[in-house]
Design a protein around this motif. Structure first.
Motif, mmCIF file in Angstrom:
data_model
loop_
_atom_site.group_PDB
_atom_site.id
_atom_site.type_symbol
_atom_site.label_atom_id
_atom_site.label_comp_id
_atom_site.label_asym_id
_atom_site.label_seq_id
_atom_site.Cartn_x
_atom_site.Cartn_y
_atom_site.Cartn_z
ATOM 1 N N GLN A 154 -3.639 -34.357 -2.086
ATOM 2 C CA GLN A 154 -2.248 -34.656 -2.409
ATOM 3 C C GLN A 154 -1.312 -34.750 -1.192
ATOM 4 O O GLN A 154 -0.636 -35.752 -1.016
ATOM 5 N N ASP A 155 -1.297 -33.688 -0.367
ATOM 6 C CA ASP A 155 -0.293 -33.657 0.709
ATOM 7 C C ASP A 155 -0.822 -34.144 2.051
ATOM 8 O O ASP A 155 -0.050 -34.544 2.914
ATOM 9 N N THR A 156 -2.145 -34.086 2.218
ATOM 10 C CA THR A 156 -2.686 -34.464 3.518
ATOM 11 C C THR A 156 -3.369 -35.829 3.425
ATOM 12 O O THR A 156 -3.712 -36.290 2.346
ATOM 13 N N GLU A 157 -3.548 -36.405 4.603
ATOM 14 C CA GLU A 157 -4.191 -37.718 4.638
ATOM 15 C C GLU A 157 -5.673 -37.600 4.259
ATOM 16 O O GLU A 157 -6.306 -36.587 4.538
ATOM 17 N N HIS A 158 -6.201 -38.622 3.650
ATOM 18 C CA HIS A 158 -7.614 -38.614 3.311
ATOM 19 C C HIS A 158 -8.437 -38.904 4.561
ATOM 20 O O HIS A 158 -8.108 -39.791 5.320
ATOM 21 N N GLY B 80 -9.124 -33.861 2.244
ATOM 22 C CA GLY B 80 -7.693 -34.125 2.046
ATOM 23 C C GLY B 80 -7.399 -34.417 0.605
ATOM 24 O O GLY B 80 -8.293 -34.517 -0.236
#
Ligand SMILES: Nc1ncnc2c1ncn2[C@@H]1O[C@H](COP(=O)(O)OP(=O)(O)OP(=O)(O)O)[C@@H](O)[C@H]1O
Ligand SMILES: [Mg+2]
Length: 258
Positions: free
Chosen positions: A18-22, A16
């Motif tokens: 920038q846009d998605t969850e880590h 993950g």
């Protein structure tokens, strides 16, 4: 140690950005595997098994730590690795023989030698009568045998196997497992890392079984399987020493999957 076939030092991987969850997929794994060892990895779904294979193959890089082969950092995919999946992507428009030849072609082996070698390998996997069949004309078990032959053709130094027999019915699986293990036992030169959901399979085949925790994946236990080789797996599975080994590891695994 520099002479380990494979070593992971403090390896973590976060998916993950920038846009998605880590997602912390793999958490601080340390692992050393000597050349010629057969290591199975078991653990709950989503614990990072495939991710570990992908890091070893050079397809993805760890976020932290280092992944090495023979003491050298893995930076890119390498031709001496054989990667096998549950449903191997055979080329549908190539015959069994031509599929096996593919790897040899990449290695620059000439046509006549390629053909002879492919037929030899198909024979080892009892597919000599199907050399000219297309994948669609073969059962799933036969297709996986072609995939094994294709991987054997490149004589990999390291086998990365991700549930390679997972799509086979129980009886076919036993046959193909038996064929694979006896081929590997002939030399025991290559290193095998074998991911499976099937604990019986792990204990029957491996020298060592690693149990992983639920995500984030860590190594929970490292179990040496002290069963003699060569292993006649269709008999060994009824053996008390085998059952005791499986039961001990099951207790570890159960806590992670239930
Ligand atoms: N490309 C990706 N992008 C984002 N997250 C990913 C990606 N690949 C895997 N993950 C996540 O990382 C974790 C580990 O995935 P991985 O595929 O390694 O698990 P696994 O142990 O092989 O599972 P299974 O047994 O179901 O095959 C999972 O939680 C998954 O959602
Ligand atoms: Mg997986």
């Amino acid at each position: 140690m520099a002479n380990n076939a494979v070593s992971l030092e403090g390896v973590s991987l976060v998916f993950g950005g920038q846009d998605t969850e880590h997602v912390l997929a793999v958490d601080t794994i340390d692992l050393e595997i000597p050349q010629g060892e057969f290591v199975a990895i078991v653990g709950p779904s989503g614990c990072g098994k495939t991710t570990i294979l992908n890091m070893l193959s050079g397809l993805i890089k760890p976020t932290e730590g280092s992944v090495k082969r023979h003491g050298k950092e893995v930076t890119e995919p390498s031709q001496d690795i054989g990667y096998m999946l549950a449903r191997s992507a055979l080329s549908p428009w190539r015959t069994a023989r031509k599929n096996v030849e593919l790897g040899l072609q990449f290695h620059g082996v000439g046509r006549t030698e390629r053909r002879a070698r492919a037929l030899e390998l198909l024979e080892l996997l009892h597919l000599q009568d199907f050399a000219n069949a297309f994948p669609s004309q073969l059962s799933q078990g036969m297709q996986q045998r072609v995939a094994i032959a294709r991987t054997l053709a490149i004589d990999p130094d390291l086998w990365l196997m991700d549930e390679p027999f997972g799509a086979l019915d129980a009886q076919t699986r036993l046959v193909v497992q038996g064929e694979f293990i006896s081929l590997w036992e002939k030399s025991k030169e290559s290193t095998v890392i074998f991911v499976t959901h099937d604990l019986e399979e792990a204990v029957l085949l491996a020298d060592r079984v690693l149990v992983m925790t639920a995500r984030p994946g860590r190594i929970k236990s490292d179990n040496v399987i002290d069963l003699p080789r060569p292993r006649v797996i269709d008999e060994l599975r009824f053996d008390d020493s085998f059952k005791a080994a499986e039961h001990k590891i099951w207790k570890e695994l159960r806590d992670e999957i239930i």
